[in-house]
Scaffold this motif. Sequence first.
Motif, PDB file in Angstrom:
ATOM      1  N   ARG A 162      -1.668  30.560  29.718  1.00 24.71           N
ATOM      2  CA  ARG A 162      -1.670  28.968  29.899  1.00 24.71           C
ATOM      3  C   ARG A 162      -2.481  28.349  29.282  1.00 24.71           C
ATOM      4  O   ARG A 162      -3.947  28.648  29.067  1.00 24.71           O
ATOM      5  CB  ARG A 162      -1.883  28.726  31.388  1.00 24.71           C
ATOM      6  CG  ARG A 162      -0.869  29.105  32.388  1.00 24.71           C
ATOM      7  CD  ARG A 162      -0.596  28.455  33.775  1.00 24.71           C
ATOM      8  NE  ARG A 162       0.675  28.579  34.535  1.00 24.71           N
ATOM      9  CZ  ARG A 162       0.633  29.809  35.276  1.00 24.71           C
ATOM     10  NH1 ARG A 162      -0.417  30.526  35.270  1.00 24.71           N
ATOM     11  NH2 ARG A 162       1.692  30.182  35.827  1.00 24.71           N
ATOM     12  N   GLY A 163      -2.250  27.360  28.317  1.00 21.56           N
ATOM     13  CA  GLY A 163      -3.172  26.521  27.469  1.00 21.56           C
ATOM     14  C   GLY A 163      -3.201  25.191  27.885  1.00 21.56           C
ATOM     15  O   GLY A 163      -2.401  24.521  28.532  1.00 21.56           O
ATOM     16  N   TYR A 164      -4.300  24.382  27.761  1.00 24.94           N
ATOM     17  CA  TYR A 164      -4.687  23.084  28.038  1.00 24.94           C
ATOM     18  C   TYR A 164      -5.274  22.653  26.798  1.00 24.94           C
ATOM     19  O   TYR A 164      -6.343  22.813  26.273  1.00 24.94           O
ATOM     20  CB  TYR A 164      -5.593  22.883  29.204  1.00 24.94           C
ATOM     21  CG  TYR A 164      -4.984  24.029  30.384  1.00 24.94           C
ATOM     22  CD1 TYR A 164      -4.259  23.321  31.501  1.00 24.94           C
ATOM     23  CD2 TYR A 164      -5.357  25.212  30.593  1.00 24.94           C
ATOM     24  CE1 TYR A 164      -3.643  23.857  32.315  1.00 24.94           C
ATOM     25  CE2 TYR A 164      -5.172  25.839  31.638  1.00 24.94           C
ATOM     26  CZ  TYR A 164      -4.005  25.086  32.749  1.00 24.94           C
ATOM     27  OH  TYR A 164      -3.657  25.824  33.708  1.00 24.94           O
ATOM     28  N   LEU A 165      -5.069  21.249  26.328  1.00 26.85           N
ATOM     29  CA  LEU A 165      -5.463  20.476  25.304  1.00 26.85           C
ATOM     30  C   LEU A 165      -6.339  19.209  26.166  1.00 26.85           C
ATOM     31  O   LEU A 165      -5.946  18.596  26.834  1.00 26.85           O
ATOM     32  CB  LEU A 165      -4.277  19.974  24.373  1.00 26.85           C
ATOM     33  CG  LEU A 165      -4.996  19.061  23.217  1.00 26.85           C
ATOM     34  CD1 LEU A 165      -5.554  20.095  22.118  1.00 26.85           C
ATOM     35  CD2 LEU A 165      -3.897  18.351  22.703  1.00 26.85           C
ATOM     36  N   LEU A 166      -7.658  19.493  26.171  1.00 22.19           N
ATOM     37  CA  LEU A 166      -8.470  18.821  26.787  1.00 22.19           C
ATOM     38  C   LEU A 166      -9.193  17.567  26.086  1.00 22.19           C
ATOM     39  O   LEU A 166     -10.024  18.183  25.184  1.00 22.19           O
ATOM     40  CB  LEU A 166      -9.706  19.832  27.387  1.00 22.19           C
ATOM     41  CG  LEU A 166      -8.840  20.694  28.471  1.00 22.19           C
ATOM     42  CD1 LEU A 166      -9.960  21.857  29.031  1.00 22.19           C
ATOM     43  CD2 LEU A 166      -8.326  20.202  29.767  1.00 22.19           C
ATOM     44  N   SER A 167      -9.220  16.616  26.820  1.00 19.33           N
ATOM     45  CA  SER A 167     -10.172  15.318  25.883  1.00 19.33           C
ATOM     46  C   SER A 167     -11.654  15.864  26.205  1.00 19.33           C
ATOM     47  O   SER A 167     -11.896  16.672  27.212  1.00 19.33           O
ATOM     48  CB  SER A 167      -9.695  13.964  26.339  1.00 19.33           C
ATOM     49  OG  SER A 167     -10.253  13.897  27.823  1.00 19.33           O
ATOM     50  N   ALA A 168     -12.433  15.134  25.604  1.00 21.93           N
ATOM     51  CA  ALA A 168     -13.799  15.213  25.424  1.00 21.93           C
ATOM     52  C   ALA A 168     -14.267  14.720  27.233  1.00 21.93           C
ATOM     53  O   ALA A 168     -15.327  15.311  27.697  1.00 21.93           O
ATOM     54  CB  ALA A 168     -14.560  14.181  24.728  1.00 21.93           C
ATOM     55  N   THR A 169     -13.447  13.956  28.022  1.00 25.58           N
ATOM     56  CA  THR A 169     -13.957  13.603  29.181  1.00 25.58           C
ATOM     57  C   THR A 169     -13.069  14.464  30.356  1.00 25.58           C
ATOM     58  O   THR A 169     -12.950  14.235  31.497  1.00 25.58           O
ATOM     59  CB  THR A 169     -13.499  12.348  29.392  1.00 25.58           C
ATOM     60  OG1 THR A 169     -12.344  11.862  29.122  1.00 25.58           O
ATOM     61  CG2 THR A 169     -14.592  11.309  28.806  1.00 25.58           C
ATOM     62  N   GLY A 170     -12.382  15.624  29.548  1.00 25.46           N
ATOM     63  CA  GLY A 170     -11.790  16.586  30.665  1.00 25.46           C
ATOM     64  C   GLY A 170     -10.266  15.963  31.098  1.00 25.46           C
ATOM     65  O   GLY A 170      -9.832  16.816  31.802  1.00 25.46           O
ATOM     66  N   ASN A 171      -9.683  15.110  30.359  1.00 23.16           N
ATOM     67  CA  ASN A 171      -8.482  14.930  30.761  1.00 23.16           C
ATOM     68  C   ASN A 171      -7.324  15.936  30.087  1.00 23.16           C
ATOM     69  O   ASN A 171      -7.677  16.339  28.710  1.00 23.16           O
ATOM     70  CB  ASN A 171      -8.028  13.359  30.272  1.00 23.16           C
ATOM     71  CG  ASN A 171      -8.760  12.491  30.950  1.00 23.16           C
ATOM     72  OD1 ASN A 171      -8.698  12.507  32.224  1.00 23.16           O
ATOM     73  ND2 ASN A 171      -8.933  11.326  30.331  1.00 23.16           N
TER      74      ASN A 171
END
Lengths: 310, 310
Positions: free
Chosen positions: A18-27
């Motif tokens: 499972r992969g997650y593209l995460l913004s610098a603020t964790g979104n």
Amino acid sequence: MPTKTPLIGIDWGTSNCRGYLLSATGNVLDHVSDPRGIATVENNQFQLVLEDICGDWLAAHPNSPLLLSGMIGSRQGWIEAPYCPCPCALESIHQHAVALPSDRLTGYVVPGLSAFGLSGAPDVIRGEETQIAGLAALQPGLTGTVCLPGSHSKWVSLRNNRIEGFSTFLTGELFGALCDHTLLGRLITNDPCSPHAFSRGLEQSTAAGGLLHQLFSARTRGLAGDLGGGDIASYLSGILIGSEIRAVAEQDYLEDTVHLIGGNDAAHRYHEALQSVGAKVTLWPGQEVTAAGLWLLGRQLGLCDDCPNE
Amino acid sequence: MPTKTPLIGIDWGTSNCRGYLLSATGNVLDHVSDPRGIATVENNQFQLVLEDICGDWLAAHPNSPLLLSGMIGSRQGWIEAPYCPCPCALESIHQHAVALPSDRLTGYVVPGLSAFGLSGAPDVIRGEETQIAGLAALQPGLTGTVCLPGSHSKWVSLRNNRIEGFSTFLTGELFGALCDHTLLGRLITNDPCSPHAFSRGLEQSTAAGGLLHQLFSARTRGLAGDLGGGDIASYLSGILIGSEIRAVAEQDYLEDTVHLIGGNDAAHRYHEALQSVGAKVTLWPGQEVTAAGLWLLGRQLGLCDDCPNE
């Protein structure tokens, strides 16, 4: 408005990825689920598979760093990230991350943890440490027992931002072996989960004679018509999960709030079993917790643009 | 000197068939072991298979009656011999035997027994009742607990020539499923039984955390090199048999002498496990006990030439 470079967080287990593209603020900007668990990857081609799974993200954000957790850091994975012994402070886990062995990708593999379980024997987790870091990211200072249902269910003691220790139970994998490879399973039909049969299994798990005797009742009740073919799997699940809950209840695992991680059927069954013994339970969605953990560890490793320690 | 007509006693289980040619005084004149358990017999061809297995005996003694015990009397067998409820007097079992549905062969099928096990759920045996009748034939008035190790191990209370009740444990079948169909088994190599690893498993079965947790230590000790591949199966066997023995020790099963029936490796492991908790054990050879039981029940049914009730 320029976009900061996101972090690509990967939870790569034995049987899926499972992969997650995460913004610098964790979104979570995007996510992907892929059946190519590490057991399916041949000839050590982890980098090629990873670049395929995350191809769109890497094309859009070529400088994105990666953080990988789970069995990808085991001896059977891409590169071994040795176990850190418990007790282990949550803020020290990232210090044991291992750099990816790649000239094209930047990033790290999260280590697993080792401890001595309730039985006194060695015990290990890999991937769950990231979910527990995620709990701490979602609710700083959280204390109590963390329950992570699965093929190998984990019970973890978390206190003062430290993982004190943990114990593994073979519950999920044993359930599968019983249903698929014993006489008990021959009577099973593929019906949906039966809450009533599950409750009967929980009750059976408190009877005399121990687990090995209790399990045989799935066969005799089935032969006697007291359990239908659609009930037997739920009944067996009740006996096994009930047995696990009884074992942890005999220790101090249920004295604090139980933080139950998951969002699938198994987590709901654990929820019911825990409530049946009067435990105080908080349910956390598994993927959200994993993404939060990857983001927190990524920050600590300086992989996020706005990391305070950069 | 004319030979009296012998009795052909057959212990016909799910996965194999054992036959005994028995003299009127209970001596085993000949015996046969055949892999054609009832699960291998297609299209209800039990009579043909039986005539093949016992062909030489039937040719030499065409008037010999037959007595069949075991799963042959189940719903999946030749003809169903319904379960007799416990408590059940040993001298009443034969009254529930069912005549063979044959115009060429004369004889009966022994019934199984039913009871409520330690957990309060229904429980059943089929075949073991004949072995217990055999114990009573070999040592009249014998009292105590009878342990019959196997895929589904049985613990039976015998008192005043009555089977008071019994409980089944899934120990043997679960051992097979764990070795062959879980991650625990992947580390196993095909080495002979290791007494030291078995003892370590027995010890582990007394540790905290319950069976589902204890079992996982086979994996972690294996990964850590603390157990070699040749030790893991013995270690698992120790955990499972130890767990079974603990469960019966918590009840009154071990207060009397334990009559342990068997002659294989499993019986020796049970012997060791029982001695480790201080139980008083007498070991009985399984095939001798079975033959004695078939002969006793045959006498009671009037199938032996010198039967006193003929």
